[in-house]
Design a protein around this motif. Structure first.
Motif, PDB file in Angstrom:
ATOM      1  N   LEU A  17       0.825  -1.197   0.000  1.00  0.00           N
ATOM      2  CA  LEU A  17       0.000   0.000   0.000  1.00  0.00           C
ATOM      3  C   LEU A  17       0.865   1.255   0.000  1.00  0.00           C
ATOM      4  O   LEU A  17       0.516   2.263  -0.615  1.00  0.00           O
ATOM      5  CB  LEU A  17      -0.944  -0.014   1.216  1.00  0.00           C
ATOM      6  CG  LEU A  17      -2.094  -1.015   1.119  1.00  0.00           C
ATOM      7  CD1 LEU A  17      -2.890  -1.059   2.412  1.00  0.00           C
ATOM      8  CD2 LEU A  17      -3.030  -0.694  -0.043  1.00  0.00           C
ATOM      9  N   ILE A  59       2.057   1.889  -3.464  1.00  0.00           N
ATOM     10  CA  ILE A  59       0.956   2.432  -4.268  1.00  0.00           C
ATOM     11  C   ILE A  59       0.740   3.900  -3.919  1.00  0.00           C
ATOM     12  O   ILE A  59       0.522   4.747  -4.789  1.00  0.00           O
ATOM     13  CB  ILE A  59      -0.345   1.615  -4.042  1.00  0.00           C
ATOM     14  CG1 ILE A  59      -0.192   0.226  -4.669  1.00  0.00           C
ATOM     15  CG2 ILE A  59      -1.539   2.335  -4.642  1.00  0.00           C
ATOM     16  CD1 ILE A  59      -1.326  -0.717  -4.373  1.00  0.00           C
ATOM     17  N   ALA A 110     -11.696   2.217  -1.312  1.00  0.00           N
ATOM     18  CA  ALA A 110     -10.410   2.698  -0.789  1.00  0.00           C
ATOM     19  C   ALA A 110     -10.635   3.314   0.585  1.00  0.00           C
ATOM     20  O   ALA A 110     -11.602   4.045   0.784  1.00  0.00           O
ATOM     21  CB  ALA A 110      -9.826   3.745  -1.728  1.00  0.00           C
ATOM     22  N   SER A 111      -9.752   2.997   1.511  1.00  0.00           N
ATOM     23  CA  SER A 111      -9.880   3.588   2.846  1.00  0.00           C
ATOM     24  C   SER A 111      -9.513   5.064   2.752  1.00  0.00           C
ATOM     25  O   SER A 111      -8.876   5.507   1.795  1.00  0.00           O
ATOM     26  CB  SER A 111      -8.948   2.884   3.815  1.00  0.00           C
ATOM     27  OG  SER A 111      -7.610   3.132   3.438  1.00  0.00           O
ATOM     28  N   ARG A 112      -9.918   5.797   3.772  1.00  0.00           N
ATOM     29  CA  ARG A 112      -9.598   7.234   3.786  1.00  0.00           C
ATOM     30  C   ARG A 112      -8.083   7.437   3.747  1.00  0.00           C
ATOM     31  O   ARG A 112      -7.582   8.337   3.085  1.00  0.00           O
ATOM     32  CB  ARG A 112     -10.183   7.877   5.045  1.00  0.00           C
ATOM     33  CG  ARG A 112     -11.700   8.003   4.970  1.00  0.00           C
ATOM     34  CD  ARG A 112     -12.299   8.119   6.355  1.00  0.00           C
ATOM     35  NE  ARG A 112     -12.011   9.387   6.985  1.00  0.00           N
ATOM     36  CZ  ARG A 112     -12.791  10.455   6.903  1.00  0.00           C
ATOM     37  NH1 ARG A 112     -13.886  10.410   6.174  1.00  0.00           N
ATOM     38  NH2 ARG A 112     -12.497  11.563   7.533  1.00  0.00           N
ATOM     39  N   PHE A 138      -5.852   5.459   2.359  1.00  0.00           N
ATOM     40  CA  PHE A 138      -5.367   5.140   1.009  1.00  0.00           C
ATOM     41  C   PHE A 138      -5.529   6.346   0.079  1.00  0.00           C
ATOM     42  O   PHE A 138      -4.666   6.625  -0.748  1.00  0.00           O
ATOM     43  CB  PHE A 138      -6.166   3.947   0.458  1.00  0.00           C
ATOM     44  CG  PHE A 138      -5.677   3.452  -0.879  1.00  0.00           C
ATOM     45  CD1 PHE A 138      -4.743   2.432  -0.974  1.00  0.00           C
ATOM     46  CD2 PHE A 138      -6.160   4.013  -2.060  1.00  0.00           C
ATOM     47  CE1 PHE A 138      -4.299   1.972  -2.204  1.00  0.00           C
ATOM     48  CE2 PHE A 138      -5.716   3.567  -3.296  1.00  0.00           C
ATOM     49  CZ  PHE A 138      -4.780   2.548  -3.364  1.00  0.00           C
ATOM     50  N   PRO A 171     -15.553   1.692   3.663  1.00  0.00           N
ATOM     51  CA  PRO A 171     -14.715   1.073   2.622  1.00  0.00           C
ATOM     52  C   PRO A 171     -14.758  -0.450   2.654  1.00  0.00           C
ATOM     53  O   PRO A 171     -14.822  -1.101   1.596  1.00  0.00           O
ATOM     54  CB  PRO A 171     -13.305   1.588   2.944  1.00  0.00           C
ATOM     55  CG  PRO A 171     -13.529   2.891   3.635  1.00  0.00           C
ATOM     56  CD  PRO A 171     -14.781   2.671   4.441  1.00  0.00           C
ATOM     57  N   ARG A 186     -15.972  -2.872  -0.565  1.00  0.00           N
ATOM     58  CA  ARG A 186     -15.131  -3.875  -1.239  1.00  0.00           C
ATOM     59  C   ARG A 186     -15.923  -5.144  -1.540  1.00  0.00           C
ATOM     60  O   ARG A 186     -15.493  -5.984  -2.309  1.00  0.00           O
ATOM     61  CB  ARG A 186     -13.921  -4.205  -0.361  1.00  0.00           C
ATOM     62  CG  ARG A 186     -12.944  -3.054  -0.279  1.00  0.00           C
ATOM     63  CD  ARG A 186     -11.899  -3.264   0.764  1.00  0.00           C
ATOM     64  NE  ARG A 186     -11.242  -1.993   1.063  1.00  0.00           N
ATOM     65  CZ  ARG A 186     -10.357  -1.821   2.019  1.00  0.00           C
ATOM     66  NH1 ARG A 186     -10.012  -2.834   2.796  1.00  0.00           N
ATOM     67  NH2 ARG A 186      -9.821  -0.645   2.231  1.00  0.00           N
ATOM     68  N   VAL A 202      -6.754  -1.133  -3.798  1.00  0.00           N
ATOM     69  CA  VAL A 202      -7.237  -0.593  -2.522  1.00  0.00           C
ATOM     70  C   VAL A 202      -7.275  -1.656  -1.423  1.00  0.00           C
ATOM     71  O   VAL A 202      -7.343  -1.314  -0.240  1.00  0.00           O
ATOM     72  CB  VAL A 202      -8.629   0.079  -2.646  1.00  0.00           C
ATOM     73  CG1 VAL A 202      -8.584   1.216  -3.638  1.00  0.00           C
ATOM     74  CG2 VAL A 202      -9.703  -0.923  -3.009  1.00  0.00           C
ATOM     75  N   GLY A 258      -4.844  -3.923  -1.320  1.00  0.00           N
ATOM     76  CA  GLY A 258      -3.438  -4.310  -1.146  1.00  0.00           C
ATOM     77  C   GLY A 258      -3.061  -5.612  -1.828  1.00  0.00           C
ATOM     78  O   GLY A 258      -2.112  -6.280  -1.417  1.00  0.00           O
ATOM     79  N   ARG A 265       0.987  -6.799  -6.767  1.00  0.00           N
ATOM     80  CA  ARG A 265       0.902  -6.352  -8.160  1.00  0.00           C
ATOM     81  C   ARG A 265       0.800  -7.511  -9.142  1.00  0.00           C
ATOM     82  O   ARG A 265      -0.025  -7.513 -10.053  1.00  0.00           O
ATOM     83  CB  ARG A 265       2.121  -5.465  -8.447  1.00  0.00           C
ATOM     84  CG  ARG A 265       2.201  -4.802  -9.804  1.00  0.00           C
ATOM     85  CD  ARG A 265       0.991  -3.944 -10.147  1.00  0.00           C
ATOM     86  NE  ARG A 265       0.647  -2.934  -9.168  1.00  0.00           N
ATOM     87  CZ  ARG A 265       1.064  -1.676  -9.178  1.00  0.00           C
ATOM     88  NH1 ARG A 265       1.850  -1.271 -10.129  1.00  0.00           N
ATOM     89  NH2 ARG A 265       0.670  -0.816  -8.267  1.00  0.00           N
TER      90      ARG A 265
END
Lengths: 296, 238
Positions: free
Chosen positions: A2, A5, A210-212, A214, B83, B87, B114, B116, B119
């Motif tokens: 994360l 990213i 997406a979390s806050r 992130f 969140p 998901r 998002v 994780g 890749r």
């Protein structure tokens, strides 16, 4: 994962919103140039005042009846008085010698049977005593001492000096607060513009869960990097201006004050200017994110 | 209303949503949608279809009543828990909501980034997902270079790549011609056959007739019709 990213998104943000990023960097740089120049000016003015303050002194003229041994003893007593940094005793003979040196001869005193100049003690003030109150306390301590005929002091000079120091320090704090707040608002608004330009992206990220953190971390990183760059640009501009203006300013000050020891920021101060930029960028992006709930 | 199973991923009890005092976008709506069920949500513009979907994916909070989505009470869901719920819920919109500055692959991968997902694994899953919607050869293109139908397939791939338990689609074919509409709807229906609960908001009655799924009709924020007869045709799509 994360974190990588987050860094990738921050980099993407800077690259894609290059115009707004450049605007943010320049805004922070302009603000820091103002803050940096003002700090440098205040710091140098305070430095000049400190130099001037070191020359402030009080002179105790002594009774003619006082012998040289008594003079030394009195010097010891005076040096223990509150607010005294250093004392120098001047005998009658030394006073005459000085006068002759200054006047270029002793023709003025020819015809006098004895040396009319009194012995004295020159008292250099400690920095904390360079105020009207400090001077008053010292005067009261010295006035009662036997052997002291008269105290000569530049009370007005001292008061003027103290006023100037407090004015400059106050102005520095005031200017710092006003510029700091203005900087924060300007930077926050600039970053908010970048934020709105990418609102769709943020809403889509929120949509896919997406979390806050992130969503926010890349923005905070982006703001910090922009602030850091702004700080470096500002430091370079202030240094350039300092080098460019130094000869003229130094000449002017030497003309007025007789000397001028000017200085640029120390490495630590330079670091704090750049770090201040990074902090400003971070705070700006945090302010820009206030109110965004991370929901579509 | 369908019978309570205790496992229904979407349950609403007397839910109302009001944006202005006395005016309801949704009024006293109660419903259940079973696991793997496909539901068409229909009604005129302003009937409350979008509001109902927004309540399910927690973009809005109900003014009254309770909503249980995958066992979580949306009315009591804190900002930090939203969140996690999203998901598990894929969403598709009429306007696709794709990021034009990212490739097709990157758009789909967002849903995996998002959470994780490493890749390499994310790329493999995105490839498989794009393959299932027939767009693997377009994965390095940008959305602007795709047709409307292709863009909606990308949006659908993004909604499904995380294997959500619920798929919500708000007028997913509203911008597409009839041929592309069927193409997209077939993909959505096939998600339901794999166990995903699907709710599709649409104006298009020909779709409702064609697929013969359960139909909920909203009128002025209330459920005016819940046609369970159509649900008997589950699995009988073209």
């Amino acid at each position: 994962m994360l974190i990588s990213i987050a860094f990738a998104n921050a980099f993407r943000g800077v690259r894609q919103a290059s115009t707004t990023s450049l605007l943010a960097v320049l805004t922070i740089a302009v603000v820091l140039v103002l803050v940096g120049s003002a700090s440098l000016l205040v710091e140098n003015m305070a430095g000049l005042l400190d130099e001037f303050g070191e020359e402030l002194q009080l002179t105790a003229y002594l009774d003619d009846a006082l012998g040289e041994a008594d003079l030394e003893a009195l010097g010891e007593i005076v040096s223990a008085a509150p607010g005294v940094e250093q004392v120098e005793t001047v005998t009658k003979a030394e006073a005459l010698e000085r006068f002759e040196r200054i006047a270029g001869g002793a023709e003025l005193l020819v015809g006098l049977e004895e040396n009319p100049l009194p012995a004295s003690i020159e008292i250099k003030l400690a920095p904390e005593a360079r105020t009207a109150e400090g001077m008053q306390i010292l005067r009261e301590a010295l006035e009662g001492l036997p052997g002291i005929a008269e105290l000569a002091h530049g009370q007005e000079w001292i008061e003027g000096y103290a006023r100037a120091v407090s004015l400059i320090r106050g102005a520095a704090i005031g200017i710092g607060i006003v510029l700091g707040l203005a900087a924060l608002l300007i930077v926050a608004n600039t970053i908010r513009l970048a934020f709105y330009a990418r609102r769709d992206e943020l809403d889509i990220l929120a949509l896919v869960g997406a979390s806050r953190t992130f969503v926010r971390v890349p923005f905070l990183l982006e703001g910090t990097v922009q602030g850091l760059l702004g700080g470096v640009v500002a430091l370079a501009v202030v240094y350039g201006a300092y080098e460019l203006l130094l000869p003229q300013v130094r000449f002017g000050l030497e003309l007025v004050l007789g000397r001028a020891e000017l200085r640029f920021f120390t490495p630590a101060e330079s670091f704090w200017l750049v770090a201040g930029g990074a902090g400003l960028g971070l705070l700006g992006s945090m302010t820009a994110l206030v109110g965004w709930r991370g929901e579509t | 209303m369908t019978s309570a199973t205790g496992e229904a991923p979407v349950r609403m009890y007397h839910v109302s949503k009001s944006y202005m005092a006395g005016q309801y976008a949704l009024h006293d709506v109660s419903l259940e949608v079973r696991r793997g069920e496909f539901v068409f949500l229909t009604g005129a513009s302003g009937a409350g279809k979008t509001t109902l979907l927004e309540l399910i994916f927690a973009a809005e909070q109900p003014s009254e009543g309770q909503i249980l989505v995958l066992g979580r009470n949306v009315a009591r869901l804190g900002a930090g828990a939203i969140p996690a719920l999203r998901r598990r819920v894929g969403v598709v919109f009429q306007d696709f909501k794709l990021l034009d500055d990212r490739t097709v692959e990157e758009n789909v991968r967002l849903a995996l980034d998002v959470v994780g997902t490493p890749r390499r694994e994310a790329r493999a899953r995105v490839f498989q997902m794009l393959k299932s919607v027939g767009l693997q050869h377009r994965r390095f293109h940008h959305p602007k270079s795709l047709s409307g139908g292709e863009q909606q397939r990308v949006a659908l791939a993004r909604a499904l790549v995380n294997e959500p338990e619920i798929l919500l689609a708000d007028e997913p074919t509203g911008n597409l011609d009839p041929e592309l509409t069927i193409e997209i709807m077939d993909l959505i229906v096939s998600a339901a056959t794999r166990g995903t609960t699907v709710i599709v908001a649409t104006h298009d009655h020909s779709l409702i007739d064609r697929y013969g799924k359960r139909m909920l009709r909203l009128e002025a924020g209330r459920i005016a019709e819940d046609n369970p007869a159509a649900s008997a045709m589950i699995g009988a799509s073209s």
